[in-house]
Design an enzyme around this catalytic site. Structure first.
Site, PDB file in Angstrom:
ATOM      1  N   GLU A   1      -2.157 -29.846  31.002  1.00 43.36           N
ATOM      2  CA  GLU A   1      -2.018 -29.036  29.891  1.00 43.36           C
ATOM      3  C   GLU A   1      -2.624 -27.547  30.056  1.00 43.36           C
ATOM      4  O   GLU A   1      -3.618 -27.134  29.640  1.00 43.36           O
ATOM      5  CB  GLU A   1      -2.740 -29.651  28.620  1.00 43.36           C
ATOM      6  CG  GLU A   1      -2.444 -31.080  28.071  1.00 43.36           C
ATOM      7  CD  GLU A   1      -3.403 -31.686  27.434  1.00 43.36           C
ATOM      8  OE1 GLU A   1      -4.420 -31.113  26.770  1.00 43.36           O
ATOM      9  OE2 GLU A   1      -3.211 -32.935  27.106  1.00 43.36           O
TER      10      GLU A   1
ATOM     11  N   GLU B   1      -4.435 -28.892  19.127  1.00 47.09           N
ATOM     12  CA  GLU B   1      -3.146 -29.038  19.802  1.00 47.09           C
ATOM     13  C   GLU B   1      -2.601 -27.550  20.102  1.00 47.09           C
ATOM     14  O   GLU B   1      -2.121 -27.417  18.987  1.00 47.09           O
ATOM     15  CB  GLU B   1      -2.520 -30.327  19.712  1.00 47.09           C
ATOM     16  CG  GLU B   1      -3.068 -31.593  19.935  1.00 47.09           C
ATOM     17  CD  GLU B   1      -3.154 -32.119  20.970  1.00 47.09           C
ATOM     18  OE1 GLU B   1      -2.592 -31.497  22.116  1.00 47.09           O
ATOM     19  OE2 GLU B   1      -3.737 -33.262  21.393  1.00 47.09           O
TER      20      GLU B   1
ATOM     21  N   HIS C   1      -7.581 -32.587  29.957  1.00 50.06           N
ATOM     22  CA  HIS C   1      -6.329 -33.320  30.514  1.00 50.06           C
ATOM     23  C   HIS C   1      -5.721 -32.114  31.469  1.00 50.06           C
ATOM     24  O   HIS C   1      -5.131 -31.065  31.106  1.00 50.06           O
ATOM     25  CB  HIS C   1      -5.353 -33.624  29.323  1.00 50.06           C
ATOM     26  CG  HIS C   1      -5.836 -34.871  28.816  1.00 50.06           C
ATOM     27  ND1 HIS C   1      -5.351 -35.203  27.376  1.00 50.06           N
ATOM     28  CD2 HIS C   1      -6.530 -35.915  29.173  1.00 50.06           C
ATOM     29  CE1 HIS C   1      -5.986 -36.191  26.935  1.00 50.06           C
ATOM     30  NE2 HIS C   1      -6.774 -36.737  28.034  1.00 50.06           N
TER      31      HIS C   1
ATOM     32  N   TYR D   1      -2.335 -40.785  16.055  1.00 50.44           N
ATOM     33  CA  TYR D   1      -2.243 -42.185  16.483  1.00 50.44           C
ATOM     34  C   TYR D   1      -3.854 -42.472  16.830  1.00 50.44           C
ATOM     35  O   TYR D   1      -4.802 -41.649  16.831  1.00 50.44           O
ATOM     36  CB  TYR D   1      -1.677 -42.436  17.918  1.00 50.44           C
ATOM     37  CG  TYR D   1      -1.877 -41.234  19.025  1.00 50.44           C
ATOM     38  CD1 TYR D   1      -3.106 -41.410  19.772  1.00 50.44           C
ATOM     39  CD2 TYR D   1      -0.946 -40.359  19.124  1.00 50.44           C
ATOM     40  CE1 TYR D   1      -3.180 -40.535  20.621  1.00 50.44           C
ATOM     41  CE2 TYR D   1      -1.148 -39.297  19.962  1.00 50.44           C
ATOM     42  CZ  TYR D   1      -2.314 -39.368  20.919  1.00 50.44           C
ATOM     43  OH  TYR D   1      -2.666 -38.399  21.773  1.00 50.44           O
TER      44      TYR D   1
ATOM     45  N   ARG E   1      -2.577 -36.173  34.482  1.00 52.62           N
ATOM     46  CA  ARG E   1      -3.330 -36.104  33.384  1.00 52.62           C
ATOM     47  C   ARG E   1      -4.786 -36.439  33.700  1.00 52.62           C
ATOM     48  O   ARG E   1      -5.809 -35.782  32.913  1.00 52.62           O
ATOM     49  CB  ARG E   1      -3.193 -37.125  32.085  1.00 52.62           C
ATOM     50  CG  ARG E   1      -3.462 -37.321  30.949  1.00 52.62           C
ATOM     51  CD  ARG E   1      -2.988 -38.297  30.345  1.00 52.62           C
ATOM     52  NE  ARG E   1      -3.851 -39.096  29.013  1.00 52.62           N
ATOM     53  CZ  ARG E   1      -3.760 -38.516  27.704  1.00 52.62           C
ATOM     54  NH1 ARG E   1      -2.844 -37.729  27.449  1.00 52.62           N
ATOM     55  NH2 ARG E   1      -4.653 -39.085  26.934  1.00 52.62           N
TER      56      ARG E   1
ATOM     57  N   ASN F   1     -10.794 -38.209  28.200  1.00 51.17           N
ATOM     58  CA  ASN F   1     -11.023 -38.140  26.982  1.00 51.17           C
ATOM     59  C   ASN F   1     -10.700 -39.719  26.389  1.00 51.17           C
ATOM     60  O   ASN F   1     -10.376 -39.716  25.034  1.00 51.17           O
ATOM     61  CB  ASN F   1      -9.762 -37.100  26.264  1.00 51.17           C
ATOM     62  CG  ASN F   1     -10.096 -36.872  24.901  1.00 51.17           C
ATOM     63  OD1 ASN F   1     -11.118 -36.307  24.704  1.00 51.17           O
ATOM     64  ND2 ASN F   1      -9.181 -36.638  24.190  1.00 51.17           N
TER      65      ASN F   1
ATOM     66  N   TYR G   1       0.174 -30.630  23.570  1.00 49.40           N
ATOM     67  CA  TYR G   1       0.861 -29.633  22.700  1.00 49.40           C
ATOM     68  C   TYR G   1       1.248 -30.410  21.484  1.00 49.40           C
ATOM     69  O   TYR G   1       0.884 -31.548  21.240  1.00 49.40           O
ATOM     70  CB  TYR G   1       2.257 -29.142  23.359  1.00 49.40           C
ATOM     71  CG  TYR G   1       3.262 -30.306  23.617  1.00 49.40           C
ATOM     72  CD1 TYR G   1       4.386 -30.586  22.867  1.00 49.40           C
ATOM     73  CD2 TYR G   1       3.204 -31.206  24.723  1.00 49.40           C
ATOM     74  CE1 TYR G   1       5.047 -31.677  23.089  1.00 49.40           C
ATOM     75  CE2 TYR G   1       4.050 -32.380  24.609  1.00 49.40           C
ATOM     76  CZ  TYR G   1       5.084 -32.463  23.800  1.00 49.40           C
ATOM     77  OH  TYR G   1       6.029 -33.396  23.982  1.00 49.40           O
TER      78      TYR G   1
END
Length: 434
Positions: A194, A389, A191, A366, A245, A261, A316
């Site tokens: 990040e 993360e 991503h 999730y 992203r 992803n 994160y």
């Protein structure tokens, strides 16, 4: 009805905001805020979905668990309306970042370099630009890998495993162990926004190569490390839109990009993935439609059953997550993954005092189908598969200041060390420190 009326008027402003994303890096976020909202009721959850669907907010960190929090980016021109909607529902929320543009400037500030105990070492000339005091472009990251291969040819080699949509190379550095019992694949930067992920993976590479003498555990594995799995997207965050992203697939000119992803071929296209190209979680036209995911698929298939560990670093939230993510389904060996994950978290906390939560990704956060970790576990059969993360817990989110790169990289390295020692059967000495 009120929401619908607002969103019709909001569309024009949103179009203008989108066009700004292609012309400026930080000014487009002036006055935007990051809010943390408690998912206390179904009404609040539905409101968040509606606002996200109409691009009035952008989800940063999500939890589908009632009572947990969701972090959202709110553009300046929707801020007043969004806050009013939360107040109408008596939603609990607070400001995490008061001005996103200011936080971006803080992130790119260069951290002061720590003085080395070995002053002569600092005087040694270097042929690379990478440091851990600021965030670097991909050319600096790849330049560092090239330096390692030329300086440590007995243990380092580079392979280009694929080429991106825009023609950039996807590079993997192999770090060989003299007594390798298994292979370990490490990935960062899938991503684009990040930034601490590629920086932390580069830190891991440094520890495994330049500080080999104090990390003898590394002789037990062959490490294959891809610091930037999404080169086009990563570069785009440096030149255009900081919070991009996806990759840079341009089949839909108005809404480019695929979430890599969500593009992997294990349970592709299910929960937590979108078929709409404008969505942040757009899964692509079909599984493995993107050259970036194809490259990883082909490479991991080639190196085969020797791979016993796979770790993808994200940010994160400070989580150590294991499959499966496509639904609330546990892998048969989830107890092993939980146990080792808890050991990683314990070792990190001993070192830095930072708390990382451990659990199944779909249950703890999730559902997200088509993930690289699900494919590594369910498609390839890699036992120790994790998504980690990294920092922080939400104060800065994706805009973690450069002053925290080294500390975050150390936490990432502790994870790699702990997993390697577990697989290799190395007992940790009581007095040893990470």
């Amino acid at each position: 009805m009120l929401l619908w009326i607002f969103l019709v008027g909001f569309a024009a402003a949103n179009e203008e905001f989108s066009s700004q994303q292609n012309s400026t890096r930080h000014a487009q976020y002036r006055g935007s805020q990051v809010l943390r909202v408690r998912n206390a009721t179904e009404s609040i959850r539905n409101l968040l979905k509606s606002l996200e669907g109409e691009k009035a907010i952008e989800i940063w960190k999500q939890s589908n668990v009632f009572g947990k929090f969701t972090d959202i980016l709110v553009p300046s021109f929707t801020l007043s309306f969004v806050r009013q909607q939360f107040e109408n529902l008596n939603a609990t929320f607070r400001v995490m970042i008061a001005d996103v543009e200011s936080a971006m400037h803080e992130q790119i500030a260069i951290a002061p370099r720590k003085q080395s105990k070995n002053k002569n070492k600092n005087k040694k000339s270097r042929s690379y630009n990478l440091t851990f005091q600021r965030y670097h472009r991909i050319s600096d990251i790849y330049g560092y890998l090239d330096y390692l291969v030329s300086t440590f040819p007995s243990i380092c080699s580079i392979e280009t495993i694929g080429t991106t949509i825009q023609g950039r190379q996807i590079k993997v550095i192999k770090i060989s162990g003299s007594n390798a019992k298994f292979s370990f694949y490490i990935e960062g930067g899938i991503h684009a926004r990040e930034w601490v992920s590629p920086a932390s993976v580069a830190y891991i590479v440094r520890e495994l190569v330049e500080y080999r003498s104090k990390n003898s555990f590394a002789e037990n594995a062959d490490y294959y490390v891809s610091p930037v799995a999404n080169p086009d997207g990563y570069e785009f965050t440096h030149t255009n839109t900081r919070l991009w992203r996806k990759n840079r697939r341009d089949s839909d000119k108005s809404c480019p990009g695929v979430d890599l992803n969500r593009n992997y071929g294990y349970q592709w296209g299910g929960l937590g993935a979108s078929r709409q190209s404008c969505d942040e979680t757009f899964a692509g036209g079909n599984s493995f439609s993107e050259p970036e995911s194809q490259a990883v698929r082909d490479f991991l298939t080639k190196i085969g059953p020797s791979v016993q560990a796979y770790v993808a670093f994200h940010s994160y939230g400070q989580y150590i997550l294991y499959p499966f993510g496509y639904d609330k389904v546990l892998a048969p060996d989830s107890a092993d993954l939980q146990k080792l994950g808890a050991k990683i978290a314990k070792n990190i906390r001993k070192s830095s005092k930072k708390k990382y939560k451990v659990g199944n990704s779909a249950i703890l956060l999730y559902e997200a189908s088509g993930g690289a970790d699900d494919w590594a576990k369910g498609g390839v059969g890699i036992k120790y598969t994790y998504t980690i993360e990294l920092r922080d817990a939400g104060r800065f989110g994706f805009l973690l200041p450069a002053s925290q790169i080294e500390a975050t990289g150390k936490e990432a390295f502790i994870a790699i060390k702990t997993i390697t020692q577990e697989i290799a059967g190395i007992k940790r000495k009581k007095k040893s420190r990470f």
